[in-house]
Motif scaffolding. Structure first.
Motif, PDB file in Angstrom:
ATOM      1  N   GLY A   2       0.946  -1.247   0.001  1.00 42.98           N
ATOM      2  CA  GLY A   2      -0.011  -0.116   0.193  1.00 42.98           C
ATOM      3  C   GLY A   2       0.894   1.216   0.115  1.00 42.98           C
ATOM      4  O   GLY A   2       0.282   2.417   0.174  1.00 42.98           O
ATOM      5  N   GLY A   3       2.093   1.037  -0.053  1.00 42.98           N
ATOM      6  CA  GLY A   3       3.020   2.339  -0.187  1.00 42.98           C
ATOM      7  C   GLY A   3       3.266   2.939  -1.659  1.00 42.98           C
ATOM      8  O   GLY A   3       2.470   2.526  -2.649  1.00 42.98           O
ATOM      9  N   LEU A   4       4.061   3.936  -1.862  1.00 42.85           N
ATOM     10  CA  LEU A   4       4.352   4.608  -2.930  1.00 42.85           C
ATOM     11  C   LEU A   4       5.655   4.716  -3.161  1.00 42.85           C
ATOM     12  O   LEU A   4       6.461   4.749  -2.347  1.00 42.85           O
ATOM     13  N   ALA A   5       6.253   4.259  -4.476  1.00 43.13           N
ATOM     14  CA  ALA A   5       7.829   4.343  -4.845  1.00 43.13           C
ATOM     15  C   ALA A   5       7.892   5.365  -5.963  1.00 43.13           C
ATOM     16  O   ALA A   5       6.900   5.204  -7.096  1.00 43.13           O
ATOM     17  N   LEU A   6       8.879   5.806  -6.093  1.00 48.44           N
ATOM     18  CA  LEU A   6       9.022   6.382  -7.655  1.00 48.44           C
ATOM     19  C   LEU A   6       9.921   5.475  -8.367  1.00 48.44           C
ATOM     20  O   LEU A   6      10.533   4.571  -8.155  1.00 48.44           O
ATOM     21  N   VAL A   7       9.269   5.511  -9.630  1.00 47.94           N
ATOM     22  CA  VAL A   7       9.689   4.456 -10.671  1.00 47.94           C
ATOM     23  C   VAL A   7      11.348   4.662 -11.136  1.00 47.94           C
ATOM     24  O   VAL A   7      12.177   3.942 -11.192  1.00 47.94           O
ATOM     25  N   ASP A   8      11.544   5.961 -11.204  1.00 50.24           N
ATOM     26  CA  ASP A   8      13.063   6.304 -11.155  1.00 50.24           C
ATOM     27  C   ASP A   8      13.527   6.961  -9.879  1.00 50.24           C
ATOM     28  O   ASP A   8      13.235   8.247  -9.368  1.00 50.24           O
ATOM     29  N   PRO A   9      14.126   6.093  -9.100  1.00 52.94           N
ATOM     30  CA  PRO A   9      14.685   6.619  -7.783  1.00 52.94           C
ATOM     31  C   PRO A   9      15.467   7.873  -7.628  1.00 52.94           C
ATOM     32  O   PRO A   9      15.780   8.505  -6.775  1.00 52.94           O
ATOM     33  N   SER A  10      15.989   8.374  -9.078  1.00 49.68           N
ATOM     34  CA  SER A  10      16.725   9.480  -9.158  1.00 49.68           C
ATOM     35  C   SER A  10      16.116  10.781  -9.032  1.00 49.68           C
ATOM     36  O   SER A  10      16.639  11.637  -9.029  1.00 49.68           O
ATOM     37  N   ASP A  11      14.698  10.745  -9.100  1.00 48.51           N
ATOM     38  CA  ASP A  11      13.854  11.780  -9.471  1.00 48.51           C
ATOM     39  C   ASP A  11      13.876  12.328  -8.016  1.00 48.51           C
ATOM     40  O   ASP A  11      13.824  11.740  -6.938  1.00 48.51           O
ATOM     41  N   GLU A  12      13.816  13.800  -8.026  1.00 50.24           N
ATOM     42  CA  GLU A  12      13.961  14.541  -6.959  1.00 50.24           C
ATOM     43  C   GLU A  12      12.528  15.246  -6.748  1.00 50.24           C
ATOM     44  O   GLU A  12      12.223  16.023  -7.570  1.00 50.24           O
ATOM     45  N   VAL A  13      12.089  14.868  -5.568  1.00 53.21           N
ATOM     46  CA  VAL A  13      10.631  15.174  -5.334  1.00 53.21           C
ATOM     47  C   VAL A  13      10.368  15.726  -4.245  1.00 53.21           C
ATOM     48  O   VAL A  13      11.017  15.517  -2.963  1.00 53.21           O
ATOM     49  N   PHE A  14       9.093  16.386  -3.869  1.00 46.32           N
ATOM     50  CA  PHE A  14       8.587  17.139  -2.752  1.00 46.32           C
ATOM     51  C   PHE A  14       7.441  15.976  -2.539  1.00 46.32           C
ATOM     52  O   PHE A  14       6.540  15.516  -3.437  1.00 46.32           O
ATOM     53  N   SER A  15       7.124  15.671  -1.263  1.00 49.35           N
ATOM     54  CA  SER A  15       6.131  14.801  -0.828  1.00 49.35           C
ATOM     55  C   SER A  15       5.384  15.171   0.252  1.00 49.35           C
ATOM     56  O   SER A  15       5.956  15.758   1.319  1.00 49.35           O
ATOM     57  N   THR A  16       4.069  15.286   0.674  1.00 47.83           N
ATOM     58  CA  THR A  16       3.351  15.445   1.859  1.00 47.83           C
ATOM     59  C   THR A  16       2.255  14.508   1.865  1.00 47.83           C
ATOM     60  O   THR A  16       1.905  13.920   0.881  1.00 47.83           O
ATOM     61  N   ARG A  17       1.524  14.330   2.881  1.00 51.64           N
ATOM     62  CA  ARG A  17       0.224  13.608   3.310  1.00 51.64           C
ATOM     63  C   ARG A  17      -0.600  14.671   3.669  1.00 51.64           C
ATOM     64  O   ARG A  17      -0.501  15.414   4.656  1.00 51.64           O
ATOM     65  N   LEU A  18      -2.003  14.734   2.976  1.00 49.07           N
ATOM     66  CA  LEU A  18      -3.023  15.459   3.388  1.00 49.07           C
ATOM     67  C   LEU A  18      -3.737  14.830   4.579  1.00 49.07           C
ATOM     68  O   LEU A  18      -3.569  13.721   4.997  1.00 49.07           O
ATOM     69  N   SER A  19      -4.725  15.551   4.880  1.00 52.82           N
ATOM     70  CA  SER A  19      -5.410  15.339   6.176  1.00 52.82           C
ATOM     71  C   SER A  19      -6.359  13.927   5.977  1.00 52.82           C
ATOM     72  O   SER A  19      -6.763  13.150   6.820  1.00 52.82           O
ATOM     73  N   ASN A  20      -6.814  13.591   4.753  1.00 51.31           N
ATOM     74  CA  ASN A  20      -7.607  12.514   4.575  1.00 51.31           C
ATOM     75  C   ASN A  20      -6.752  11.409   4.397  1.00 51.31           C
ATOM     76  O   ASN A  20      -7.265  10.176   3.845  1.00 51.31           O
ATOM     77  N   GLY A  21      -5.540  11.475   4.518  1.00 50.56           N
ATOM     78  CA  GLY A  21      -4.348  10.177   4.065  1.00 50.56           C
ATOM     79  C   GLY A  21      -3.708  10.312   2.903  1.00 50.56           C
ATOM     80  O   GLY A  21      -2.914   9.507   2.421  1.00 50.56           O
ATOM     81  N   ASP A  22      -4.511  11.059   1.802  1.00 54.28           N
ATOM     82  CA  ASP A  22      -3.824  11.097   0.553  1.00 54.28           C
ATOM     83  C   ASP A  22      -2.362  11.472   0.526  1.00 54.28           C
ATOM     84  O   ASP A  22      -2.081  12.451   1.114  1.00 54.28           O
ATOM     85  N   ARG A  23      -1.511  10.969  -0.604  1.00 50.49           N
ATOM     86  CA  ARG A  23      -0.278  11.289  -0.489  1.00 50.49           C
ATOM     87  C   ARG A  23      -0.024  12.023  -1.916  1.00 50.49           C
ATOM     88  O   ARG A  23      -0.466  11.808  -2.950  1.00 50.49           O
TER      89      ARG A  23
END
Length: 636
Positions: free
Chosen positions: A55-76
């Motif tokens: 149930g997790g999420l992962a980058l297809v290309d691990p070298s991508d540089e991203v910002f990530s956060t989780r919303l109050s409803n659990g959405d990523r």
């Protein structure tokens, strides 16, 4: 630790809804290909994020540089760092970067969403001036004392949990807040050649009716650093989640960067009555040509504000030292390794890039040992477009040694392990007409290895799956790896579920097709309950890297096992068959069974190259299982 509230795809065509349910769909409204199922999401900027088996999420290309956060409803939400200012200011629609909303609505490509309103209400819309509030001015200064190229952050009301993001313009942001107690999270970013540097500051703020200013002084920032016993260890990647917590709510700014990037923390005062700071997962590795390869996966948890010295110093004897063997299955390949260190503070929105590994090989892997860190490991095949991989739940580790085997063989149909966080498995959930959530949710392990703790993530299986009762089909899908069914309230009886899944994977010559049929009894439940199903666990001696010696007689073990969490059943009967022509013809094998355990001998005909197996059993209540796997292992 992790709760089953996130949305993700597990296997082909499987959608875990925000409420934890499993649903199956044939197409999305904006999909160009009828019947296409999303298990990977393409963001508007082209980067890709995929689901993981837990149930997790992962980058297809691990070298991508991203910002990530989780919303109050659990959405990523996953946003490339270069796009962050435009999204956080509201100039670009943040909903198109809400990976869970995209998956939940069946979209595999955010660029094809013609009406973002289908994804829900807008967020990250930029700050709106409010006449009934007090203006708080946030002034940013970069590491060199100059204006930062990009800056922003967010605020969270420590009493109500309400939060929002903001974006700075020319180093200054003006936010309007009603009087109250707040946690401020501020971050900055600047390019350094081809690399990116990040800096963050957390502070408490009491807002009154008088305007106030928050200074984010980057000249005081200290670089996050790691010291280990191995003197030639070098950073490979870093995932940092800066955060402010308010009760069960949290505001998170997560940054994933490669070895050349730098993450900084500006020292702050201790937060008052809540947690704030950062969580950092650092991956280090020895030289690529080392005779004894090794890696470090270090998790640093700072919850009392940003420290004056953000250096983590740790010795090998304080870590879990694990010998990791990556078996080959007839193919030399490369695995991308990613980790998710779950913890009681916040669950990281996405997996952290790890250190790639060649297959077959063996290396030493060091992990932070703590009762508060629950390790989930992921391995993706670089040269396989299907999204296959392997998953391992190590859990909380203690200092000392351990062993892990990846890609073990023989392979056969197995049962999911309900002890793995967020893994749906084979279960029945309570009837809830309002939720639209199917009561039967069934995801078996169609190509399970023999190593404890490993889950084979076979994605995109072609074939069919079906669940029925009394000859009536209750649910079906055009994939060989998952099915669900809506049941009437109070429905009970004996159900039948069948799977027929094939794959054409580039990373293995084993497990080209598996079938499975279970009959089981089930009645309405008051909580999520593992189904009363069993399987026959198969193993054969002498199998190394997926192959055994053709001329040697093999000892075979067969163990009747019940799904973890279900009522323990005993074996009433068991049978074993073998095929040497990929399942075209089968030969019954004599077994010596005592209770739930049986043994057999296999002497293979000359000239055969693969062993296929068929296993069946009946339990003490008459419930049955029959499985088959084509090319369970090879012969050489």
């Amino acid at each position: 630790m992790r709760k089953r509230h996130v949305a993700a795809l597990v296997g082909a065509a499987v959608l875990i809804s925000a409420g934890g349910g499993l649903a199956l769909a044939d197409s999305a409204s904006d999909e160009p290909t009828p019947g296409k199922i999303a298990d990977t999401v393409t963001l508007p900027t082209g980067e890709q994020v995929r689901s993981t088996p837990d149930g997790g999420l992962a980058l297809v290309d691990p070298s991508d540089e991203v910002f990530s956060t989780r919303l109050s409803n659990g959405d990523r939400v996953v946003i490339p760092v270069a796009k962050l200012p435009e999204v956080r200011s509201g100039r670009a629609d943040a909903r198109l970067y809400d990976v869970d909303a995209l998956l939940r609505n069946g979209y595999s490509d955010a660029r094809k969403v013609s009406e973002p309103s289908r994804l829900g209400e807008r967020f990250m819309t930029g700050e709106t001036r409010r006449a009934d509030a007090t203006t708080v001015t946030v002034n940013f200064t970069w590491l060199d004392g100059k204006q930062p190229p990009e800056a922003g952050g967010g605020w969270i009301n420590l009493d109500t949990g309400e939060s929002n993001f903001f974006q700075a313009d020319k180093g200054t942001a003006a936010i309007d807040l009603k009087p109250g107690n707040y946690g401020i999270l501020a971050d900055m970013r600047a390019a350094r050649g081809k690399e990116q540097d990040f800096a963050s500051y957390v502070t408490d703020l009491k807002v009154t009716d008088k305007a106030t200013t928050v200074a984010v002084d980057g000249t005081k920032a200290k670089k996050l650093a790691y010291q280990v016993d191995a003197k030639d260890a070098k950073p490979v990647s870093l995932d940092v989640n800066y955060f402010q917590k308010a009760g069960d709510s949290a505001l998170v700014s997560g940054f994933t960067a490669d070895a050349g990037s730098g993450a900084y923390a500006i020292p702050s005062d201790k937060p008052r009555g809540h947690e704030a700071g950062y969580l950092a997962d650092a991956e280090l590795s020895g030289p690529s040509d080392a005779s004894k390869p090794y890696t470090y996966s270090l998790f640093d948890m700072r919850t009392n504000g940003n420290p004056a010295d953000p250096t983590l110093r740790v010795h090998d004897d304080q870590l879990s030292r694990r010998t990791a063997r990556y078996d080959g299955q007839g193919v030399k390949t490369t695995l991308d390794r990613q980790n998710l260190p779950d913890n009681p503070v916040i669950t990281p929105p996405i997996y952290s890039p790890g250190v790639p590994v060649t297959v077959p090989s063996t290396r030493t892997e060091y992990y932070t040992a703590s009762a508060d860190v629950d390790w989930n490991l992921l391995a993706d095949f670089q040269d396989d477009s299907r999204g296959d991989g392997a998953f391992r739940h190590l859990g909380a580790l203690k200092p000392g040694g351990g062993k892990d085997t990846w890609l073990s063989a023989p392979v056969s149909v197995g049962l999911p392990d309900s002890r793995v966080p967020s893994w749906i498995g084979m279960e029945r959930v309570p009837y809830d007409a309002a939720s639209g959530k199917p009561e039967l949710q069934i995801l078996p392990a169609m190509f399970a290895g023999v190593a404890d703790g490993e889950v084979d993530a076979a994605m995109g299986l072609t074939g069919t799956s079906k669940v029925s009762k009394d000859g009536k089909v209750l649910g079906s899908t055009k994939t060989g790896g998952a099915v669900s069914a809506d049941l009437p309230k109070g429905d009970s009886g004996r159900y039948t579920v069948t799977f027929d899944g094939s794959r054409d994977a580039t990373w293995t010559k084993l497990g080209t097709r598996s079938t499975a049929t279970w009959t089981f009894d089930s009645a309405e439940v008051s909580k999520a309950t593992p189904l009363d199903v069993s399987a026959v666990r198969f193993n054969a001696s002498g199998v190394t890297d997926g192959y055994a010696k053709a001329g040697k007689t093999q000892d075979v073990s067969l163990d009747f096992v019940t799904q973890h969490g279900a009522a323990d059943r005993t074996c009433a009967s068991m049978a074993f068959q073998v095929s040497y022509d990929d399942g075209k013809t089968w030969k019954k094998v004599s077994i010596d069974r005592h209770g739930d355990h049986a043994t057999a001998k296999l002497k293979h005909p000359s000239g055969t190259t693969f062993v296929s197996i068929k296993l069946s059993a009946k339990d003490d209540r008459g419930q049955t299982v029959e499985t088959s796997t084509v090319r369970s292992y090879g012969l050489n």
